[in-house]
Scaffold this motif. Structure first.
Motif, PDB file in Angstrom:
ATOM      1  N   VAL A 126      29.069  29.504  39.609  1.00  0.00           N
ATOM      2  CA  VAL A 126      29.880  29.289  40.815  1.00  0.00           C
ATOM      3  C   VAL A 126      29.106  29.762  42.038  1.00  0.00           C
ATOM      4  CG1 VAL A 126      32.061  29.862  41.973  1.00  0.00           C
ATOM      5  CG2 VAL A 126      32.007  29.526  39.483  1.00  0.00           C
ATOM      6  N   VAL A 127      28.490  30.919  41.909  1.00  0.00           N
ATOM      7  CA  VAL A 127      27.676  31.476  42.995  1.00  0.00           C
ATOM      8  C   VAL A 127      26.340  31.912  42.410  1.00  0.00           C
ATOM      9  CG1 VAL A 127      27.461  33.382  44.642  1.00  0.00           C
ATOM     10  CG2 VAL A 127      29.636  32.154  44.418  1.00  0.00           C
ATOM     11  N   ASN A 128      25.266  31.534  43.097  1.00  0.00           N
ATOM     12  CA  ASN A 128      23.901  31.796  42.656  1.00  0.00           C
ATOM     13  C   ASN A 128      23.200  32.673  43.694  1.00  0.00           C
ATOM     14  OD1 ASN A 128      21.731  31.261  40.813  1.00  0.00           O
ATOM     15  ND2 ASN A 128      20.912  29.670  42.172  1.00  0.00           N
ATOM     16  N   GLU A 129      22.599  33.757  43.231  1.00  0.00           N
ATOM     17  CA  GLU A 129      21.645  34.535  44.050  1.00  0.00           C
ATOM     18  C   GLU A 129      22.222  35.074  45.355  1.00  0.00           C
ATOM     19  OE1 GLU A 129      18.030  32.282  44.568  1.00  0.00           O
ATOM     20  OE2 GLU A 129      17.671  32.180  42.411  1.00  0.00           O
ATOM     21  N   ALA A 130      23.389  35.702  45.285  1.00  0.00           N
ATOM     22  CA  ALA A 130      24.015  36.219  46.517  1.00  0.00           C
ATOM     23  C   ALA A 130      23.626  37.661  46.829  1.00  0.00           C
ATOM     24  CB  ALA A 130      25.532  36.113  46.404  1.00  0.00           C
ATOM     25  N   PHE A 131      22.902  38.317  45.922  1.00  0.00           N
ATOM     26  CA  PHE A 131      22.542  39.721  46.165  1.00  0.00           C
ATOM     27  C   PHE A 131      21.093  39.839  46.623  1.00  0.00           C
ATOM     28  CE2 PHE A 131      25.939  42.738  45.094  1.00  0.00           C
ATOM     29  CZ  PHE A 131      26.927  41.815  44.778  1.00  0.00           C
ATOM     30  N   GLU A 164      34.608  35.680  46.032  1.00  0.00           N
ATOM     31  CA  GLU A 164      35.863  35.588  45.293  1.00  0.00           C
ATOM     32  C   GLU A 164      36.645  34.330  45.683  1.00  0.00           C
ATOM     33  OE1 GLU A 164      36.885  39.566  47.037  1.00  0.00           O
ATOM     34  OE2 GLU A 164      38.902  38.796  46.766  1.00  0.00           O
ATOM     35  N   ALA A 165      36.536  33.914  46.926  1.00  0.00           N
ATOM     36  CA  ALA A 165      37.207  32.660  47.333  1.00  0.00           C
ATOM     37  C   ALA A 165      36.634  31.484  46.536  1.00  0.00           C
ATOM     38  CB  ALA A 165      37.032  32.445  48.830  1.00  0.00           C
ATOM     39  N   ALA A 166      35.327  31.496  46.331  1.00  0.00           N
ATOM     40  CA  ALA A 166      34.690  30.418  45.564  1.00  0.00           C
ATOM     41  C   ALA A 166      35.157  30.434  44.102  1.00  0.00           C
ATOM     42  CB  ALA A 166      33.167  30.568  45.645  1.00  0.00           C
ATOM     43  N   PHE A 167      35.235  31.624  43.508  1.00  0.00           N
ATOM     44  CA  PHE A 167      35.675  31.700  42.111  1.00  0.00           C
ATOM     45  C   PHE A 167      37.127  31.233  41.972  1.00  0.00           C
ATOM     46  CE2 PHE A 167      32.546  33.474  39.168  1.00  0.00           C
ATOM     47  CZ  PHE A 167      31.509  33.798  40.029  1.00  0.00           C
ATOM     48  N   ILE A 172      25.592  43.994  41.480  1.00  0.00           N
ATOM     49  CA  ILE A 172      26.340  42.897  40.843  1.00  0.00           C
ATOM     50  C   ILE A 172      27.355  43.459  39.844  1.00  0.00           C
ATOM     51  CG2 ILE A 172      26.082  40.877  39.339  1.00  0.00           C
ATOM     52  CD1 ILE A 172      23.209  40.603  40.702  1.00  0.00           C
ATOM     53  N   TYR A 173      26.907  44.450  39.091  1.00  0.00           N
ATOM     54  CA  TYR A 173      27.802  45.104  38.121  1.00  0.00           C
ATOM     55  C   TYR A 173      29.058  45.626  38.830  1.00  0.00           C
ATOM     56  CZ  TYR A 173      29.244  48.683  34.708  1.00  0.00           C
ATOM     57  OH  TYR A 173      29.951  49.459  33.836  1.00  0.00           O
ATOM     58  N   ASN A 174      28.857  46.279  39.963  1.00  0.00           N
ATOM     59  CA  ASN A 174      30.002  46.827  40.695  1.00  0.00           C
ATOM     60  C   ASN A 174      30.925  45.721  41.203  1.00  0.00           C
ATOM     61  OD1 ASN A 174      29.202  49.477  40.260  1.00  0.00           O
ATOM     62  ND2 ASN A 174      27.994  49.563  42.151  1.00  0.00           N
ATOM     63  N   MET A 175      30.349  44.582  41.608  1.00  0.00           N
ATOM     64  CA  MET A 175      31.177  43.453  42.046  1.00  0.00           C
ATOM     65  C   MET A 175      32.000  42.914  40.873  1.00  0.00           C
ATOM     66  SD  MET A 175      30.125  39.698  43.542  1.00  0.00           S
ATOM     67  CE  MET A 175      29.533  39.122  41.941  1.00  0.00           C
ATOM     68  N   VAL A 176      31.366  42.762  39.717  1.00  0.00           N
ATOM     69  CA  VAL A 176      32.079  42.211  38.552  1.00  0.00           C
ATOM     70  C   VAL A 176      33.200  43.159  38.129  1.00  0.00           C
ATOM     71  CG1 VAL A 176      31.844  41.530  36.119  1.00  0.00           C
ATOM     72  CG2 VAL A 176      30.071  40.879  37.790  1.00  0.00           C
ATOM     73  N   ARG A 214      40.729  43.494  39.929  1.00  0.00           N
ATOM     74  CA  ARG A 214      41.675  42.840  40.842  1.00  0.00           C
ATOM     75  C   ARG A 214      42.107  41.451  40.385  1.00  0.00           C
ATOM     76  NH1 ARG A 214      39.956  41.414  45.520  1.00  0.00           N
ATOM     77  NH2 ARG A 214      37.717  41.717  45.253  1.00  0.00           N
ATOM     78  N   GLY A 215      41.653  41.040  39.215  1.00  0.00           N
ATOM     79  CA  GLY A 215      42.090  39.732  38.711  1.00  0.00           C
ATOM     80  C   GLY A 215      41.412  38.544  39.353  1.00  0.00           C
ATOM     81  N   VAL A 216      40.270  38.750  39.987  1.00  0.00           N
ATOM     82  CA  VAL A 216      39.485  37.609  40.474  1.00  0.00           C
ATOM     83  C   VAL A 216      38.883  36.915  39.255  1.00  0.00           C
ATOM     84  CG1 VAL A 216      37.529  36.882  41.899  1.00  0.00           C
ATOM     85  CG2 VAL A 216      38.954  38.831  42.625  1.00  0.00           C
ATOM     86  N   PRO A 217      39.032  35.589  39.129  1.00  0.00           N
ATOM     87  CA  PRO A 217      38.631  34.922  37.888  1.00  0.00           C
ATOM     88  C   PRO A 217      37.115  34.801  37.717  1.00  0.00           C
ATOM     89  CG  PRO A 217      39.410  33.313  39.485  1.00  0.00           C
ATOM     90  CD  PRO A 217      39.662  34.659  40.095  1.00  0.00           C
ATOM     91  N   ILE A 218      36.551  35.700  36.944  1.00  0.00           N
ATOM     92  CA  ILE A 218      35.126  35.620  36.577  1.00  0.00           C
ATOM     93  C   ILE A 218      35.029  35.819  35.073  1.00  0.00           C
ATOM     94  CG2 ILE A 218      34.717  38.095  37.059  1.00  0.00           C
ATOM     95  CD1 ILE A 218      31.844  37.201  37.969  1.00  0.00           C
ATOM     96  N   ASP A 219      34.220  34.978  34.413  1.00  0.00           N
ATOM     97  CA  ASP A 219      34.130  34.998  32.944  1.00  0.00           C
ATOM     98  C   ASP A 219      32.760  35.365  32.419  1.00  0.00           C
ATOM     99  OD1 ASP A 219      36.798  33.796  32.689  1.00  0.00           O
ATOM    100  OD2 ASP A 219      35.809  32.020  33.537  1.00  0.00           O
ATOM    101  N   CYS A 220      31.730  35.259  33.257  1.00  0.00           N
ATOM    102  CA  CYS A 220      30.369  35.419  32.731  1.00  0.00           C
ATOM    103  C   CYS A 220      29.391  35.755  33.851  1.00  0.00           C
ATOM    104  CB  CYS A 220      29.903  34.154  32.004  1.00  0.00           C
ATOM    105  SG  CYS A 220      30.390  32.585  32.771  1.00  0.00           S
ATOM    106  N   VAL A 221      28.298  36.374  33.409  1.00  0.00           N
ATOM    107  CA  VAL A 221      27.194  36.683  34.319  1.00  0.00           C
ATOM    108  C   VAL A 221      25.932  36.080  33.720  1.00  0.00           C
ATOM    109  CG1 VAL A 221      25.813  38.505  35.392  1.00  0.00           C
ATOM    110  CG2 VAL A 221      28.304  38.774  35.185  1.00  0.00           C
ATOM    111  N   GLY A 222      25.196  35.332  34.556  1.00  0.00           N
ATOM    112  CA  GLY A 222      23.941  34.729  34.128  1.00  0.00           C
ATOM    113  C   GLY A 222      22.764  35.559  34.611  1.00  0.00           C
TER     114      GLY A 222
END
Ligand code: XIL
Length: 298
Positions: A124-129, A151-154, A183-187, A193-201
């Motif tokens: 969904v989002v690539n290379e934001a950090f 989170e809006a994108a997810f 990134i870990y802290n964001m996930v 908070r229930g933001v829909p994220i399922d995986c980290v690449g």
């Protein structure tokens, strides 16, 4: 198994390759692709500049072609990538603020809707950090629309394709370091908070050594309750190439939530890394030592 795809499947995983869809008409290429891989990702054809070259005008020719090839050959598809600060179309590069925010979210919604039901996992989002020691976000026109853009994108992606796993994807995250910890802290925050994220690449564009805590880093993300995937693996040539390929594969196999590995191309001459000869097959499609190490580690 005697192929990457069969061996990975025996372990409940996939083994994938990035594909330039133009090469699907080269038989030497397709022979190796179909024999060895059971997952594909578009090297470029599902990026923003390819799928929305003019605002509001969507083009899915390359992506659709790859999806058909995958469906005809028992392959799953990773979607790459809905939002990335690179390979933005020119019209988006010159936008900012609320107009860009609306355009970004519309892009996510339109593309994820078009491919709904056909994608195993979306980047969904690539290379934001940012690289380096800050652990913070990279500056970009996307980031300047507000820190909540990810989170809006997810949320938009989940609404458009509830069946796809939704991933955050990045590079230089191959061990425990400031960037991977950001990134870990964001996930962790998204999960709480229930933001829909399922995986980290973990892209894993690697040089001549591998972080000693590569597996431990995958595991700490998995322990947050997300899947992890190796998404763009390639390794610089050098005495260590085959060893590093084997070690990355073992690390994934040792982490139960590591669901698959994707290499960023099929043959050395297909690679964006050119003279690094960074892949598993030489330019003639012959298996390299790195291939053997990967197969033995699956
Ligand atoms: C690369 C492609 O391989 C090239 O063909 C293109 O010119 C540039 O992008 N990280 C990513 C991938 O997430 O999309 C990039 O792919 C490589 C780095």
């Amino acid at each position: 198994g005697t192929t990457l795809r069969a061996s990975a499947a025996e372990k409940g995983r996939y083994f994938g390759a990035a594909v330039a869809t133009g090469k699907l008409s080269t038989s030497a290429y397709v022979t190796v692709l179909n024999r060895e891989f059971n997952s594909v990702v578009a090297e470029n054809e599902m990026k923003w500049d390819a799928t929305e070259p003019q605002q509001g005008q969507f083009r899915y020719t390359g992506g659709d072609r790859l999806v058909s090839h995958a469906q005809a050959n028992g392959m799953s598809v990773r979607g790459h990538a809905l939002l990335w600060h690179q390979q933005e179309p020119g019209w988006a590069q010159s936008m900012s603020g609320s107009a860009l925010r609306s355009a970004m979210i519309n892009h996510v919604t339109q593309v994820a809707t078009h491919f709904r039901g056909k994608i195993y996992a979306w980047d969904v989002v690539n290379e934001a950090f940012a690289d380096g020691g800050s652990g913070g976000r990279r500056d970009s026109n996307l980031q300047r629309t507000g820190n909540d853009w990810i989170e809006a994108a997810f949320r938009a992606a989940r609404a458009a394709d509830p069946g796809a796993k939704l991933c955050y994807n990045d590079y230089n995250t191959d061990g425990v370091n400031a960037k991977s910890t950001g990134i870990y802290n964001m996930v962790r925050d998204f999960k709480s908070r229930g933001v829909p994220i399922d995986c980290v690449g973990f892209q894993s564009h690697l040089g001549t050594s591998l972080a000693g805590d590569y597996q431990a880093n995958l595991q700490r993300f998995a322990d947050l309750g997300v899947d992890v995937q190796i998404t763009e693996l390639d390794v610089m040539t050098g005495g260590n190439q085959a060893t590093i390929y084997g070690a990355v594969t073992r690390a994934c196999m040792n982490v139960s939530r590591c669901t698959g590995i994707t290499v960023w191309g099929v043959r050395d001459c297909d690679s964006w890394r050119g003279s690094d000869n960074a892949l598993l097959f030489d330019c003639n499609g012959n298996k390299k030592a790195a291939y053997t190490n990967v197969l033995n580690a699956l």
